[in-house]
Motif scaffolding. Structure first.
Motif, PDB file in Angstrom:
ATOM      1  N   GLU A 201      37.250 -19.139  19.591  1.00 39.89           N
ATOM      2  CA  GLU A 201      38.589 -18.560  19.708  1.00 39.89           C
ATOM      3  C   GLU A 201      38.469 -17.068  19.996  1.00 39.89           C
ATOM      4  N   ASP A 202      39.453 -16.536  20.710  1.00 33.58           N
ATOM      5  CA  ASP A 202      39.350 -15.148  21.180  1.00 33.58           C
ATOM      6  C   ASP A 202      39.396 -14.111  20.063  1.00 33.58           C
ATOM      7  N   ASP A 203      39.803 -14.507  18.861  1.00 35.10           N
ATOM      8  CA  ASP A 203      39.802 -13.548  17.748  1.00 35.10           C
ATOM      9  C   ASP A 203      38.581 -13.712  16.830  1.00 35.10           C
ATOM     10  N   ASN A 204      37.673 -14.619  17.171  1.00 35.96           N
ATOM     11  CA  ASN A 204      36.478 -14.851  16.355  1.00 35.96           C
ATOM     12  C   ASN A 204      35.305 -14.046  16.934  1.00 35.96           C
ATOM     13  N   LEU A 205      35.347 -12.746  16.705  1.00 31.38           N
ATOM     14  CA  LEU A 205      34.336 -11.844  17.261  1.00 31.38           C
ATOM     15  C   LEU A 205      32.921 -12.137  16.772  1.00 31.38           C
ATOM     16  N   PRO A 206      32.708 -12.480  15.496  1.00 33.51           N
ATOM     17  CA  PRO A 206      31.332 -12.783  15.070  1.00 33.51           C
ATOM     18  C   PRO A 206      30.704 -13.939  15.857  1.00 33.51           C
ATOM     19  N   SER A 207      31.460 -14.994  16.118  1.00 38.58           N
ATOM     20  CA  SER A 207      30.898 -16.117  16.879  1.00 38.58           C
ATOM     21  C   SER A 207      30.701 -15.755  18.352  1.00 38.58           C
ATOM     22  N   GLN A 208      31.583 -14.926  18.892  1.00 32.78           N
ATOM     23  CA  GLN A 208      31.366 -14.459  20.273  1.00 32.78           C
ATOM     24  C   GLN A 208      30.063 -13.677  20.367  1.00 32.78           C
ATOM     25  N   LYS A 209      29.844 -12.778  19.413  1.00 34.22           N
ATOM     26  CA  LYS A 209      28.607 -11.984  19.411  1.00 34.22           C
ATOM     27  C   LYS A 209      27.386 -12.866  19.213  1.00 34.22           C
ATOM     28  N   LEU A 210      27.502 -13.893  18.383  1.00 28.90           N
ATOM     29  CA  LEU A 210      26.390 -14.818  18.185  1.00 28.90           C
ATOM     30  C   LEU A 210      26.052 -15.532  19.494  1.00 28.90           C
ATOM     31  N   CYS A 211      27.057 -16.023  20.197  1.00 31.07           N
ATOM     32  CA  CYS A 211      26.810 -16.677  21.487  1.00 31.07           C
ATOM     33  C   CYS A 211      26.079 -15.731  22.441  1.00 31.07           C
ATOM     34  N   GLU A 212      26.505 -14.482  22.469  1.00 36.20           N
ATOM     35  CA  GLU A 212      25.868 -13.503  23.353  1.00 36.20           C
ATOM     36  C   GLU A 212      24.425 -13.225  22.925  1.00 36.20           C
ATOM     37  N   ARG A 213      24.159 -13.134  21.616  1.00 37.25           N
ATOM     38  CA  ARG A 213      22.781 -12.946  21.133  1.00 37.25           C
ATOM     39  C   ARG A 213      21.904 -14.130  21.511  1.00 37.25           C
ATOM     40  N   LEU A 214      22.502 -15.300  21.586  1.00 31.43           N
ATOM     41  CA  LEU A 214      21.762 -16.503  21.949  1.00 31.43           C
ATOM     42  C   LEU A 214      21.502 -16.602  23.450  1.00 31.43           C
ATOM     43  N   GLY A 215      22.039 -15.680  24.215  1.00 25.43           N
ATOM     44  CA  GLY A 215      21.850 -15.714  25.664  1.00 25.43           C
ATOM     45  C   GLY A 215      22.828 -16.615  26.389  1.00 25.43           C
ATOM     46  N   MET A 216      23.898 -16.986  25.708  1.00 24.21           N
ATOM     47  CA  MET A 216      24.923 -17.812  26.352  1.00 24.21           C
ATOM     48  C   MET A 216      25.835 -16.899  27.173  1.00 24.21           C
ATOM     49  N   ARG A 217      26.274 -17.401  28.282  1.00 23.45           N
ATOM     50  CA  ARG A 217      27.185 -16.626  29.130  1.00 23.45           C
ATOM     51  C   ARG A 217      28.618 -17.073  28.861  1.00 23.45           C
ATOM     52  N   ARG A 218      29.533 -16.133  28.933  1.00 26.95           N
ATOM     53  CA  ARG A 218      30.952 -16.459  28.795  1.00 26.95           C
ATOM     54  C   ARG A 218      31.405 -17.009  30.137  1.00 26.95           C
ATOM     55  N   GLU A 219      31.823 -18.256  30.131  1.00 21.69           N
ATOM     56  CA  GLU A 219      32.184 -18.922  31.387  1.00 21.69           C
ATOM     57  C   GLU A 219      33.672 -18.869  31.689  1.00 21.69           C
ATOM     58  N   GLY A 220      34.473 -18.704  30.684  1.00 22.04           N
ATOM     59  CA  GLY A 220      35.892 -18.671  30.967  1.00 22.04           C
ATOM     60  C   GLY A 220      36.731 -18.557  29.713  1.00 22.04           C
ATOM     61  N   LEU A 221      38.016 -18.339  29.935  1.00 25.00           N
ATOM     62  CA  LEU A 221      38.992 -18.246  28.860  1.00 25.00           C
ATOM     63  C   LEU A 221      40.065 -19.287  29.106  1.00 25.00           C
ATOM     64  N   PHE A 222      40.266 -20.158  28.136  1.00 22.50           N
ATOM     65  CA  PHE A 222      41.332 -21.142  28.196  1.00 22.50           C
ATOM     66  C   PHE A 222      42.519 -20.560  27.431  1.00 22.50           C
ATOM     67  N   VAL A 223      43.593 -20.252  28.140  1.00 24.83           N
ATOM     68  CA  VAL A 223      44.771 -19.626  27.553  1.00 24.83           C
ATOM     69  C   VAL A 223      45.608 -20.690  26.843  1.00 24.83           C
ATOM     70  N   GLU A 224      45.988 -20.371  25.583  1.00 27.17           N
ATOM     71  CA  GLU A 224      46.746 -21.300  24.744  1.00 27.17           C
ATOM     72  C   GLU A 224      46.136 -22.696  24.800  1.00 27.17           C
ATOM     73  N   PHE A 225      44.844 -22.769  24.531  1.00 27.62           N
ATOM     74  CA  PHE A 225      44.049 -23.984  24.710  1.00 27.62           C
ATOM     75  C   PHE A 225      44.272 -25.029  23.625  1.00 27.62           C
ATOM     76  N   ILE A 226      44.334 -24.579  22.376  1.00 32.18           N
ATOM     77  CA  ILE A 226      44.355 -25.542  21.281  1.00 32.18           C
ATOM     78  C   ILE A 226      45.111 -24.947  20.095  1.00 32.18           C
ATOM     79  N   SER A 227      45.607 -25.824  19.236  1.00 28.89           N
ATOM     80  CA  SER A 227      46.306 -25.380  18.032  1.00 28.89           C
ATOM     81  C   SER A 227      45.652 -26.015  16.811  1.00 28.89           C
ATOM     82  N   PHE A 228      45.302 -25.186  15.835  1.00 31.29           N
ATOM     83  CA  PHE A 228      44.735 -25.664  14.579  1.00 31.29           C
ATOM     84  C   PHE A 228      45.708 -25.484  13.420  1.00 31.29           C
ATOM     85  N   VAL A 229      46.670 -24.578  13.599  1.00 28.61           N
ATOM     86  CA  VAL A 229      47.647 -24.271  12.560  1.00 28.61           C
ATOM     87  C   VAL A 229      49.016 -24.113  13.206  1.00 28.61           C
TER      88      VAL A 229
END
Length: 178
Positions: free
Chosen positions: A125-153
């Protein structure tokens, strides 16, 4: 599954994991884990049993400290045939900023690539900065942004709160040269 790193063990869930699981699922830090929330130790015991019996389509593993075998989080994958996996993780906030998530994710992803994975991706999710940084440390590339993709709450008015979600990915051939 049983993977050991210098500080961690990644293994199947065991009954003794209920107390540690309760610590990090009593107050999930991000919306995507709200459905996993447990309100008591007894619910945590049931949740451990669920995680022990997950099917072939999705696998979830306990991430434990190697010296005590105490669970500090979990890591999971879901296979999409023939050779693509989605991955994710959830860690106890008491153990953040110590490199445990990176260590566990690297070992787990390496294991998937050593077996049959060709491509691995993660939704964040776009507000989960720790997981975004983890993906980047792992060498994963950001492929895209899904706008209003899913609802959990839901919003206060009861309507779904749709979240923007990034997709990160890495191919086996990229992983092997990093």
């Amino acid at each position: 599954m049983h993977i050991q790193t210098s500080r961690l063990i990644i293994r199947n869930f065991e009954e003794k994991d209920a107390a540690g699981l309760y610590e990090y699922l009593a107050e999930p830090p991000v919306h995507c884990f709200y459905s996993e929330k447990v309100n008591s130790y007894n619910e945590a015991v049931k949740k451990v049993k669920e995680k022990q019996n997950e099917d072939d389509h999705g696998s979830c593993y306990a991430v434990c400290l190697r010296d005590t075998d105490f669970i500090i989080g979990e890591i999971f994958s879901m296979k999409e045939h023939p050779d693509t996996y989605s991955v994710g993780w959830n860690f106890n906030l008491k153990y953040v900023k110590k490199g445990y998530a990176t260590e566990a994710a690297e070992a787990f992803i390496n294991n998937l690539f050593e077996n049959d994975a060709r491509r691995i991706y993660a939704y964040v999710e776009d507000d989960n900065l720790p997981s975004q940084k983890l993906c980047e440390r792992l060498g994963m590339r950001r492929e895209g942004l899904f706008v209003e993709f899913i609802s959990f709450v839901n919003n206060p008015d009861g309507t779904p709160l749709y979240e923007n979600t990034y997709q990160y990915a890495v191919l086996k051939k990229e992983w092997l040269i990093k």
